[in-house]
Enzyme design. Structure first.
Site, mmCIF file in Angstrom:
data_model
loop_
_atom_site.group_PDB
_atom_site.id
_atom_site.type_symbol
_atom_site.label_atom_id
_atom_site.label_comp_id
_atom_site.label_asym_id
_atom_site.label_seq_id
_atom_site.Cartn_x
_atom_site.Cartn_y
_atom_site.Cartn_z
ATOM 1 N N SER A 72 0.799 -1.235 0.000
ATOM 2 C CA SER A 72 0.000 0.000 0.000
ATOM 3 C C SER A 72 0.823 1.273 0.000
ATOM 4 O O SER A 72 0.249 2.369 -0.070
ATOM 5 C CB SER A 72 -0.961 0.011 1.194
ATOM 6 N N LYS A 75 -0.042 3.622 -2.709
ATOM 7 C CA LYS A 75 -1.094 4.636 -2.622
ATOM 8 C C LYS A 75 -0.536 6.050 -2.470
ATOM 9 O O LYS A 75 -1.252 7.029 -2.707
ATOM 10 C CB LYS A 75 -2.039 4.301 -1.474
ATOM 11 N N SER A 138 -6.864 3.444 3.579
ATOM 12 C CA SER A 138 -6.052 2.588 2.703
ATOM 13 C C SER A 138 -6.932 1.680 1.850
ATOM 14 O O SER A 138 -6.610 0.509 1.620
ATOM 15 C CB SER A 138 -5.063 1.750 3.524
#
Length: 398
Positions: A72, A75, A138
């Site tokens: 993640s 992101k 997230s």
């Protein structure tokens, strides 16, 4: 000084000026004792790096260039693009995003067991909600939704991600999706993640503001920011992002400030949620405890005066047109020295801001900063008699 000599000038020929002398830095702590700087801490991660945001100085690193799955942390790039699109006016915070089947929280099998915002197919959700879903919650579904809204498809959005990566100098990174779920070629490095974090903080500060948000509630579902350092009262952490998959392990990109200093820490591939916090804290504490960001000279500040020939005045002030932030060990300000070298004889006329040499900052005999040396005033030609006298003097000097 003959111009030929100036061009071949080495360090030992430079005009050395102690910063404790006539152009000394304004120091309030010259009496402080020098601090012994220990080696950086051992970090239990596949790759890590600690960087001074302002200067780009790498304070500590280990395996910072090996390719790793970002999970993640991806992101951050998705968020960076959102920030740039908002900044350019291509999208607006209140614009509705229609949720497709690809971004359906419970309808896309790739999302199974992953972090979600819990979007529902066919609904319209404003960008500012999606943005919080990406950064705070997230949400992998939120990433797909915004990717399709901005670029038409996730594949096209991945192309944007790679174009931005190239533009930012993230030479080792390749993105295949907007969320970071494991994919064959989807890789980055700790160094590239530090570069991206710096770009986010610098280029899209309004976007970065969201990263310190500790929780987010959407459709009655509250999600807590996984960056546990936001709750650490011993340091002022205001971002950035965690990441985890089975392939990637547990990762964290974090940033904190202390006084005028901002540090960016990246740890990738630790073995637990707790470990990524502990290792990040070790890096940040090391940087703040033993180093400082210091600006000896401000833009436009006089560095030295030097002889000018054939002008209407005998001297010209020389300085720099940019601030000179540097990262140095704490307790070492008093050991800083500055020197300069001219790349030409100062012969009128001279324009204001004309580059005439270089300024070097040194610590323990090593250059730690280099800046263009410029004239701070315009110098016009002197009268005929003065020019003739200076011409004769130059012939003898040369």
């Amino acid at each position: 000084m003959p111009q030929q000599l100036a061009k071949t000038m080495t360090k030992k020929h430079r005009k050395i000026i102690s910063l404790l002398g006539s152009i000394a830095f304004t120091l309030s702590s010259l009496s402080q004792a020098a601090t012994i700087i220990p080696s950086p801490p051992q970090i239990n991660a596949k790759g890590h790096i600690l960087v001074d945001f302002t200067t780009g100085k790498v304070i500590a690193e280990g395996n910072a260039d090996i390719l790793l799955a970002p999970a993640s942390l991806t992101k951050i790039m998705t968020s960076y693009i959102v920030g740039k699109e908002l900044q350019s006016g291509n999208i607006k915070n209140d614009d509705p995003v229609k949720i497709s089947k690809n971004a359906w929280a419970t309808g896309n099998p790739i999302f199974k067991g992953s972090s979600l915002m819990f979007l529902e197919v066919g609904k319209e959700v404003p960008i500012h909600e999606i943005n919080q879903g990406i950064i705070v919650a997230s949400g992998n579904d939120a990433c797909v939704a915004i990717a399709e809204h901005i670029a038409g498809s996730e594949g096209a959005f991945a192309d944007m991600m790679n174009a931005y990566a190239e533009q930012l100098g993230m030479s080792s990174s390749y993105f295949e999706n907007s969320h970071g779920l494991d994919s064959t070629e989807h890789k980055t490095t700790a160094r590239d993640m530090a570069t991206l974090a710096k770009a986010l903080i610098r280029d899209v500060p309004e976007e970065y503001e969201i990263y310190k948000q500790k929780s987010y509630t959407f459709n009655g579902i509250k999600t807590v920011n996984r960056n546990g350092l936001l709750w650490d009262k011993s340091m002022n952490v205001d971002g950035l992002k965690t990441g985890h998959t089975a392939q990637a392990g547990y990762s964290l990109v974090s940033s904190a400030t202390k006084g005028d200093m901002r540090l960016i820490s990246v740890v990738m591939g630790t073995n637990s949620e707790r470990s990524r916090l502990v290792e990040s804290r070790k890096l940040l504490n090391y940087g703040f405890r033993f180093f400082e960001t210091y600006t000896p000279y401000k833009a436009g500040e006089k560095f030295v005066s030097d002889r000018v020939w054939m002008g209407d005045v005998k001297e010209v002030d020389l300085g720099i047109l940019e601030d000179t932030p540097i990262t140095i060990p704490r307790g070492q300000r008093k050991n800083l020295k500055a020197n300069f070298e001219l790349n030409q004889q100062l012969i009128a006329p001279l324009a204001k801001g004309q580059v005439v040499g270089k300024v070097f900052l040194q610590l323990d005999g090593e250059d730690i900063g280099e800046y263009p040396l410029v004239t701070l005033q315009e110098i016009n030609e002197g009268g005929m008699f003065d020019r003739l006298m200076d011409y004769v003097k130059l012939q003898f000097q040369n």
